[in-house]
Design a protein around this motif. Structure first.
Motif, PDB file in Angstrom:
ATOM      1  N   ASP A  99      45.496  24.573  31.451  1.00  0.00           N
ATOM      2  CA  ASP A  99      45.372  23.139  31.202  1.00  0.00           C
ATOM      3  C   ASP A  99      46.194  22.752  29.970  1.00  0.00           C
ATOM      4  OD1 ASP A  99      43.904  20.596  31.847  1.00  0.00           O
ATOM      5  OD2 ASP A  99      43.241  20.870  29.779  1.00  0.00           O
ATOM      6  N   ASP A 100      46.128  23.603  28.960  1.00  0.00           N
ATOM      7  CA  ASP A 100      46.944  23.448  27.757  1.00  0.00           C
ATOM      8  C   ASP A 100      48.303  24.080  28.049  1.00  0.00           C
ATOM      9  OD1 ASP A 100      48.259  23.869  25.373  1.00  0.00           O
ATOM     10  OD2 ASP A 100      46.477  24.533  24.279  1.00  0.00           O
ATOM     11  N   PRO A 101      49.390  23.298  27.945  1.00  0.00           N
ATOM     12  CA  PRO A 101      50.716  23.823  28.321  1.00  0.00           C
ATOM     13  C   PRO A 101      51.107  25.086  27.549  1.00  0.00           C
ATOM     14  CG  PRO A 101      50.840  21.470  27.803  1.00  0.00           C
ATOM     15  CD  PRO A 101      49.433  21.901  27.516  1.00  0.00           C
ATOM     16  N   ALA A 102      50.433  25.360  26.432  1.00  0.00           N
ATOM     17  CA  ALA A 102      50.773  26.561  25.674  1.00  0.00           C
ATOM     18  C   ALA A 102      50.214  27.833  26.313  1.00  0.00           C
ATOM     19  CB  ALA A 102      50.258  26.432  24.240  1.00  0.00           C
ATOM     20  N   GLU A 103      49.324  27.679  27.278  1.00  0.00           N
ATOM     21  CA  GLU A 103      48.702  28.868  27.880  1.00  0.00           C
ATOM     22  C   GLU A 103      49.352  29.260  29.199  1.00  0.00           C
ATOM     23  OE1 GLU A 103      44.427  29.935  27.542  1.00  0.00           O
ATOM     24  OE2 GLU A 103      44.248  27.756  27.246  1.00  0.00           O
ATOM     25  N   GLN A 104      49.900  30.470  29.243  1.00  0.00           N
ATOM     26  CA  GLN A 104      50.574  30.961  30.439  1.00  0.00           C
ATOM     27  C   GLN A 104      50.156  32.400  30.695  1.00  0.00           C
ATOM     28  OE1 GLN A 104      53.232  28.868  31.556  1.00  0.00           O
ATOM     29  NE2 GLN A 104      52.870  27.458  29.863  1.00  0.00           N
ATOM     30  N   ARG A 105      50.178  32.798  31.960  1.00  0.00           N
ATOM     31  CA  ARG A 105      49.957  34.208  32.303  1.00  0.00           C
ATOM     32  C   ARG A 105      50.771  34.545  33.531  1.00  0.00           C
ATOM     33  NH1 ARG A 105      43.771  36.240  33.033  1.00  0.00           N
ATOM     34  NH2 ARG A 105      44.652  38.303  33.440  1.00  0.00           N
ATOM     35  N   ALA A 106      51.382  35.712  33.536  1.00  0.00           N
ATOM     36  CA  ALA A 106      52.069  36.178  34.741  1.00  0.00           C
ATOM     37  C   ALA A 106      51.409  37.476  35.165  1.00  0.00           C
ATOM     38  CB  ALA A 106      53.553  36.393  34.466  1.00  0.00           C
ATOM     39  N   ILE A 107      50.884  37.526  36.380  1.00  0.00           N
ATOM     40  CA  ILE A 107      50.167  38.710  36.859  1.00  0.00           C
ATOM     41  C   ILE A 107      50.975  39.349  37.981  1.00  0.00           C
ATOM     42  CG2 ILE A 107      48.028  39.491  37.979  1.00  0.00           C
ATOM     43  CD1 ILE A 107      46.966  36.693  36.569  1.00  0.00           C
ATOM     44  N   THR A 108      51.400  40.589  37.761  1.00  0.00           N
ATOM     45  CA  THR A 108      52.211  41.253  38.786  1.00  0.00           C
ATOM     46  C   THR A 108      51.296  41.764  39.904  1.00  0.00           C
ATOM     47  OG1 THR A 108      51.960  43.431  37.795  1.00  0.00           O
ATOM     48  CG2 THR A 108      53.821  42.086  37.012  1.00  0.00           C
ATOM     49  N   TYR A 109      51.923  42.188  40.991  1.00  0.00           N
ATOM     50  CA  TYR A 109      51.122  42.729  42.089  1.00  0.00           C
ATOM     51  C   TYR A 109      50.356  43.983  41.661  1.00  0.00           C
ATOM     52  CZ  TYR A 109      52.197  39.348  45.696  1.00  0.00           C
ATOM     53  OH  TYR A 109      52.243  38.191  46.430  1.00  0.00           O
ATOM     54  N   ARG A 110      50.977  44.786  40.812  1.00  0.00           N
ATOM     55  CA  ARG A 110      50.271  45.984  40.347  1.00  0.00           C
ATOM     56  C   ARG A 110      49.024  45.584  39.541  1.00  0.00           C
ATOM     57  NH1 ARG A 110      53.255  50.564  38.674  1.00  0.00           N
ATOM     58  NH2 ARG A 110      54.869  49.179  37.893  1.00  0.00           N
ATOM     59  N   GLU A 111      49.220  44.605  38.649  1.00  0.00           N
ATOM     60  CA  GLU A 111      48.082  44.147  37.836  1.00  0.00           C
ATOM     61  C   GLU A 111      47.011  43.480  38.706  1.00  0.00           C
ATOM     62  OE1 GLU A 111      50.689  43.311  33.770  1.00  0.00           O
ATOM     63  OE2 GLU A 111      50.410  41.711  35.240  1.00  0.00           O
ATOM     64  N   LEU A 112      47.476  42.748  39.697  1.00  0.00           N
ATOM     65  CA  LEU A 112      46.527  42.071  40.586  1.00  0.00           C
ATOM     66  C   LEU A 112      45.653  43.112  41.290  1.00  0.00           C
ATOM     67  CD1 LEU A 112      45.543  39.411  41.884  1.00  0.00           C
ATOM     68  CD2 LEU A 112      47.309  39.701  43.641  1.00  0.00           C
ATOM     69  N   GLN A 113      46.287  44.191  41.720  1.00  0.00           N
ATOM     70  CA  GLN A 113      45.540  45.246  42.403  1.00  0.00           C
ATOM     71  C   GLN A 113      44.433  45.795  41.504  1.00  0.00           C
ATOM     72  OE1 GLN A 113      47.738  48.906  43.212  1.00  0.00           O
ATOM     73  NE2 GLN A 113      46.699  49.047  45.197  1.00  0.00           N
ATOM     74  N   GLU A 114      44.776  46.035  40.242  1.00  0.00           N
ATOM     75  CA  GLU A 114      43.785  46.587  39.343  1.00  0.00           C
ATOM     76  C   GLU A 114      42.646  45.593  39.085  1.00  0.00           C
ATOM     77  OE1 GLU A 114      45.449  48.635  35.855  1.00  0.00           O
ATOM     78  OE2 GLU A 114      43.526  48.199  34.862  1.00  0.00           O
ATOM     79  N   GLU A 115      43.012  44.333  38.882  1.00  0.00           N
ATOM     80  CA  GLU A 115      41.999  43.298  38.615  1.00  0.00           C
ATOM     81  C   GLU A 115      41.048  43.130  39.803  1.00  0.00           C
ATOM     82  OE1 GLU A 115      41.496  41.815  35.867  1.00  0.00           O
ATOM     83  OE2 GLU A 115      43.363  41.648  34.720  1.00  0.00           O
ATOM     84  N   VAL A 116      41.628  43.131  40.998  1.00  0.00           N
ATOM     85  CA  VAL A 116      40.813  42.928  42.200  1.00  0.00           C
ATOM     86  C   VAL A 116      39.874  44.127  42.395  1.00  0.00           C
ATOM     87  CG1 VAL A 116      40.885  42.727  44.721  1.00  0.00           C
ATOM     88  CG2 VAL A 116      42.450  41.370  43.316  1.00  0.00           C
ATOM     89  N   CYS A 117      40.394  45.329  42.165  1.00  0.00           N
ATOM     90  CA  CYS A 117      39.557  46.520  42.315  1.00  0.00           C
ATOM     91  C   CYS A 117      38.386  46.504  41.333  1.00  0.00           C
ATOM     92  CB  CYS A 117      40.387  47.784  42.092  1.00  0.00           C
ATOM     93  SG  CYS A 117      41.445  48.151  43.491  1.00  0.00           S
TER      94      CYS A 117
END
Ligand code: ATP
Ligand code: MG
Length: 646
Positions: A99-117
């Motif tokens: 919501d605040d333009p200063a906040e960004q995140r890029a999540i790679t597929y590898r990271e997504l896999q770990e987060e989902v698990c």
């Protein structure tokens, strides 16, 4: 009104997945041989065990049953995450802008896999098993995606409830789905304002004795009340679990999610979608409708609380291994250029939003757009309501600099994915028309008796056969499913929408059938009169309804909001009446015009015409189900200034 036609840009026709010849050839094949067509399209997914049967659907009202790929076995999360984590581990899967333009995140597929698990393991620890329902009440943060995919990974059924809903609306949906676990956040942030999500859950749970666990994601870090034994912070729970988790093999017809419709026409329905057909359909439509290639940066502005967020923020793009942008905020914060600034910052190439957003940004003027570059854009899309030609032309000329085709995609929560739409490399565009059916989709227009009308005509929009993304039932109420969709016209799926088909076979959605007005024997779609009003330079938005009229049967009542800086006057009302008379004809000229500061909208941004109808009829004692209304105060103002008083 605009009769302009926009040709397919030659370069796009050459590079797109589908050009016009291919569209015609494949469409024919998809209708003549649905089994062959959909069997080959299903090859885009990885199956644990291949299916041997493709389509098995009956629209017979005595035993409505819809099944696709029924003996196949697969996992949706595996298809959206793991297979890409293997092939393109470092590609960005989710590009998040706060919501605040200063906040960004890029999540790679590898990271997504770990987060989902991890999330899946937390769910398992909390006692969630295959088939259990999990209610997700989260803002547009990556954890919403992790939670949905985690449920899918272990075979649980998610029910996402838009985080703008009240405790009562949330409670109703938790009870209807029978969830025993709720996932929420301490607070959400939208447009700089905090929303107390956990407190809403606490209030809702007073009416939901079946819920025994609440997972709380820390978004703002605010200290919230935590009930011992029931409430757990997600990050605390996640610290204690492994970062790998096997996928559950799921039958193609096992439920993937329940999602409640917007409630524009009545009380929301718990739409149930299953795994195989839904994912094939979301994935294929996402790739071909948006012509989404390997290096595209794709952004759909919908909230995950709506079906558009399910199919075209998450499941479609991720099943295709694309980069999908997820935006927490609103178009007007911190300024009305926000959308375009996000596009420039992330070099977005494909942009998909709703007419309500386009119209509200139009009211801020061109400068807020023109001050940005938008050079990365190549394709634009819209969904949710009929788009007035005026708004279409503005979107095309101002936002897309005249370069980018617009796909006006018609579909419903019930349909799982887009059904009627242009394809950017194939379809000549007519502003305001959703154009032609997608592959495998057989629309027809029927009269009130269900006779199929041929050629250029107008009537009620039905679908003659099933497609893989179709809903399977209303959760817990198959009778309502049959009654709502299959009992009006025998052997057909009734959409509830009206449509016109022109001499080129293009479809124009005229609005909901309930909203058709009959003035002195002339049937008129509300969309047509609204488009005429919106075409006036001083009008920002308009909603039109009918009311009982002694002579004409029904009179036309128009609610109008004006562009910033314009003043409502009687002279302007007269001018608008004459304007519509000139644009459409005397039959369409409004009998009443009410200037309004705002229109009643669902939280997904759709105008709730049934409320406007009640006010126009001077009968606002019972407004029906208003639980999905975004801003109830708008209604009070409308009632105070109503033009019909008995
Ligand atoms: P409910 O069914 O609870 O009344 P809803 O119909 O608003 O709510 P959705 O599934 O979100 O729930 O919306 C689908 C409807 O939105 C369609 O039936 C149609 O009326 C409208 N719609 C969606 N896309 C378009 C479009 N491109 N053009 C015209 N109308 C559209
Ligand atoms: Mg609907």
């Amino acid at each position: 009104m605009s009769g302009e036609v926009f040709e397919v840009p030659a370069a796009l026709a050459a590079s797109a997945f589908i050009d016009n010849d291919k569209y015609l050839e494949l469409y024919k094949r998809s209708i003549e041989d649905p089994d062959g067509f959909w069997a080959s399209m299903a090859g885009r997914l990885d199956w644990i065990k291949p299916f041997t049967r493709v389509k098995n659907a009956s629209y017979d009202p005595h035993h409505v049953s819809i099944r696709w790929y029924e003996d196949g076995i697969l996992n949706a999360a595996y298809n959206c995450v793991d297979r890409h984590a293997d092939r393109t581990p470092d590609k960005v899967a989710i590009l998040w802008e706060g919501d605040d333009p200063a906040e960004q995140r890029a999540i790679t597929y590898r990271e997504l896999q770990e987060e989902v698990c991890r999330f899946a393991n937390v769910l398992k620890e909390a006692g969630v098993r295959r088939g259990d329902r999990v209610t997700i009440y989260l803002p547009m943060i990556p954890e919403a995606a992790f939670a949905m995919l985690a449920a899918a990974r272990i075979g649980a059924v998610h029910s996402v409830v838009f985080a703008g809903f009240s405790p009562d609306s949330l409670a109703g949906r938790i009870r209807d789905a029978g969830s025993s676990l709720v996932i929420t956040a301490d607070e959400g942030i939208r447009g700089g304002r905090k929303v107390s999500l956990k407190a809403n859950v606490d209030a809702a749970l007073e009416k939901c004795p079946g819920v025994s666990k609440v997972l709380v994601v820390r978004r703002t870090g605010k200290a919230v009340a935590m009930q011992d034994g029931r409430d757990v912070y997600y990050d605390d729970a996640a610290r204690g679990v492994a970062s790998d988790c096997p996928v559950s093999p799921m039958g193609a017809e096992d439920p993937l999610f329940i999602l409640y419709t917007s409630g524009s026409t009545g009380s929301p329905k718990g739409v149930l979608h299953t795994t195989g057909g839904y994912l094939v359909y979301a994935s294929l439509t996402h790739q071909w409708v948006f012509d989404c290639h390997e290096d595209d940066i794709y952004w759909c502005t919908a909230d995950v609380g709506w079906v558009t967020g399910h199919s075209y923020v998450l499941y479609g793009p991720l099943a295709n291994g694309a980069t999908t942008l997820m935006f927490e905020g609103v178009p007007s914060h911190p300024n009305p250029s926000r959308f375009w600034e996000v596009i420039d910052r992330h070099k977005v190439t494909i942009f998909y939003t709703a007419p309500t957003a386009i119209r509200s940004l139009m009211a801020h003027g061109e400068e807020a757009v023109k001050s940005t570059s938008r050079a990365s854009l190549r394709i634009l899309g819209t969904v949710g309501e009929p788009i007035n030609p005026e708004a279409w032309l503005w979107y095309h000329r101002v936002v897309g600099d005249g370069r980018c085709p617009i796909v006006d995609t018609w579909w419903q929560t019930e349909t799982g994915g887009i059904l009627i739409t242009p394809l950017p490399g194939a379809t000549r565009l007519k502003p305001g028309s959703a154009t032609r059916p997608f592959f495998g989709v057989e629309p027809a227009i029927v009269d009130a008796l269900g006779n199929v009308l041929e050629g250029a005509t107008e009537g009620n929009l039905v679908l003659l056969s099933s497609w893989p993304g179709q809903m399977r039932t209303v959760y817990g109420d198959h009778d309502r499913f049959v009654q709502t969709y299959f009992s009006t016209y025998k052997g057909m799926y009734f959409t509830g929408d009206g449509a016109r088909r022109d001499e080129d076979g293009y479809y124009w959605i005229t609005g909901r059938v309930d909203d058709v007005i009959n003035v002195a024997g002339h049937r008129m779609g509300t969309a047509e009169v609204e488009s005429a009003l919106v075409a006036h330079p001083k009008v920002a938005e308009a909603a039109v309804v009918g009311y009982p009229h002694d002579i004409k049967g029904q009179g036309i009542y128009a609610y109008v909001t004006l562009m910033e800086g314009e003043t409502p006057t009687d002279t302007l009302a007269t001018e608008l009446t004459q304007w519509v008379r000139k644009e459409i004809g005397p039959i369409a000229s409004p009998d009443k015009i009410q200037f309004a500061v705002g229109l009643p909208k669902t939280r997904s941004g759709k105008i709730m015409r049934r409320i406007l109808r009640k006010i126009a009829e001077d009968d606002f004692g019972s407004l029906g189900d208003t639980s999905t209304l975004a801003d109830p105060s708008v209604v009070t103002d409308l009632i105070d200034h109503r033009q019909n008083r008995h």
